[in-house]
Design a protein around this motif. Structure first.
Motif, PDB file in Angstrom:
ATOM      1  N   TYR A  41       0.840  -1.204   0.000  1.00  0.00           N
ATOM      2  CA  TYR A  41       0.000   0.000   0.000  1.00  0.00           C
ATOM      3  C   TYR A  41       0.875   1.254   0.000  1.00  0.00           C
ATOM      4  O   TYR A  41       0.612   2.205  -0.747  1.00  0.00           O
ATOM      5  CB  TYR A  41      -0.918   0.001   1.218  1.00  0.00           C
ATOM      6  N   ALA A  77       2.426   1.742  -3.424  1.00  0.00           N
ATOM      7  CA  ALA A  77       1.464   2.086  -4.473  1.00  0.00           C
ATOM      8  C   ALA A  77       0.875   3.480  -4.297  1.00  0.00           C
ATOM      9  O   ALA A  77       0.663   4.200  -5.279  1.00  0.00           O
ATOM     10  CB  ALA A  77       0.347   1.055  -4.523  1.00  0.00           C
ATOM     11  N   TYR A  78       0.612   3.890  -3.040  1.00  0.00           N
ATOM     12  CA  TYR A  78      -0.186   5.094  -2.835  1.00  0.00           C
ATOM     13  C   TYR A  78       0.495   6.211  -2.033  1.00  0.00           C
ATOM     14  O   TYR A  78      -0.014   7.327  -2.010  1.00  0.00           O
ATOM     15  CB  TYR A  78      -1.498   4.727  -2.139  1.00  0.00           C
ATOM     16  N   PRO A  99      -6.300  -1.779  -9.690  1.00  0.00           N
ATOM     17  CA  PRO A  99      -5.753  -0.939  -8.630  1.00  0.00           C
ATOM     18  C   PRO A  99      -4.566  -1.618  -7.950  1.00  0.00           C
ATOM     19  O   PRO A  99      -4.484  -2.846  -7.890  1.00  0.00           O
ATOM     20  CB  PRO A  99      -6.938  -0.789  -7.655  1.00  0.00           C
ATOM     21  N   VAL A 100      -3.665  -0.837  -7.468  1.00  0.00           N
ATOM     22  CA  VAL A 100      -2.415  -1.238  -6.822  1.00  0.00           C
ATOM     23  C   VAL A 100      -1.401  -1.688  -7.876  1.00  0.00           C
ATOM     24  O   VAL A 100      -0.293  -1.144  -7.939  1.00  0.00           O
ATOM     25  CB  VAL A 100      -2.596  -2.352  -5.758  1.00  0.00           C
ATOM     26  N   GLU A 134      -0.606   1.164 -10.270  1.00  0.00           N
ATOM     27  CA  GLU A 134       0.166   2.192  -9.569  1.00  0.00           C
ATOM     28  C   GLU A 134       1.620   1.751  -9.388  1.00  0.00           C
ATOM     29  O   GLU A 134       2.550   2.549  -9.564  1.00  0.00           O
ATOM     30  CB  GLU A 134      -0.464   2.472  -8.200  1.00  0.00           C
ATOM     31  N   ARG A 184       0.679   8.913 -13.208  1.00  0.00           N
ATOM     32  CA  ARG A 184      -0.721   8.696 -12.844  1.00  0.00           C
ATOM     33  C   ARG A 184      -1.588   8.544 -14.092  1.00  0.00           C
ATOM     34  O   ARG A 184      -2.502   7.711 -14.141  1.00  0.00           O
ATOM     35  CB  ARG A 184      -1.186   9.879 -11.983  1.00  0.00           C
TER      36      ARG A 184
END
Length: 256
Positions: A27, A30-31, A187-188, A191, A235
């Motif tokens: 997490y 990725a974020y 998702p993840v 990213e 992004r």
């Protein structure tokens, strides 16, 4: 029995704790983690040409203009920028006024809008704003690869703005895509891919696009890679894949 249970209890917790640590690390990567941008790179190509910026409502668009004559607009593909047309623009400018622009999320174009979607409608709206801002009533429009899908949708929505539509190895058909593109949709995973690509990945991507791979030089790799390291461009790579439905352009084709 009680001693055995007391011994096994911590052992049972270890896999759970490791899973939690792994999930937290993924997490974060990725974020939260922000890789370095290659802002120190000085493009040899941009030193050779005159390029400018113009504001639309959502972006500061980087573009070039050359030549005189009827207008032609050159739209690059995904993970690329107007550098793709470096050899074409000079030739076309002998007969046309040639505009090449970095589309949103690409090259040296910068966002003004917060959290752009990078869907087909947004790309179309920006191209229309660019034409109106530059005073281009109607133009021949060229789209390469993903840029072909962008200009297909633009032509469907704005037929009066397009004199001729030129598609070069264009997307637009809803057909199976490569595994890498599929993974970007999740998702993840998307990213992580956008943050941890390497120079070798860029080289491989370029060589896949060339029949004669000797044309892929170190300078070309550097020119393509540098703007891909910009946070917003990273992004845009996964958002455009997630938000651009090629079923839409496939359905629009008979009406163009």
């Amino acid at each position: 029995m009680s001693k055995r249970r007391s011994f096994l209890g911590p052992l049972i917790l270890i896999p759970v704790l490791l899973s939690c640590l792994f999930g937290a690390a993924v997490y974060y990567a990725a974020y939260v983690y922000t890789p370095a941008e290659d802002r120190g790179y000085s493009s040899p190509y941009l030193k050779k040409i005159d390029s400018e910026f113009v504001n639309t409502r959502g972006f500061t668009i980087h573009y070039t203009r050359s030549g005189n004559g009827p207008p032609v607009i050159l739209v690059h593909g995904a993970a690329a920028w107007l550098y793709s047309y470096r050899n074409n623009a000079s030739q076309l400018s002998r007969r046309f006024t040639v505009y090449a622009l970095d589309m949103p999320g690409h090259g040296y174009t910068r966002p003004i809008l917060k959290n752009p979607s990078y869907d087909f409608d947004m790309m179309s709206d920006v191209l229309l704003e660019f034409m109106n801002t530059m005073g281009i009533d109607k133009a021949d429009i060229v789209g390469h690869s993903s840029g072909g899908a962008w200009v297909l949708h633009f032509a469907y929505r704005n037929p009066g703005k397009v004199k001729k539509l030129v598609l070069i190895d264009a997307n637009g058909l809803d057909v199976p895509v490569s595994l890498t593109f599929k993974l970007f949709r999740y998702p993840v995973i998307g990213e992580l891919f956008s943050k941890f690509f390497t120079t070798e990945d860029v080289k491989t991507g370029l060589e896949d696009a060339f029949f004669d791979t000797t044309l892929v030089t170190d300078e070309m790799i550097d020119e393509v890679k540098a703007p891909l390291t910009y946070l917003e461009n990273r992004r845009a790579q996964y958002l455009s894949i997630r938000n651009q439905d090629l079923k839409m352009t496939e359905d629009e084709m008979p009406h163009i």
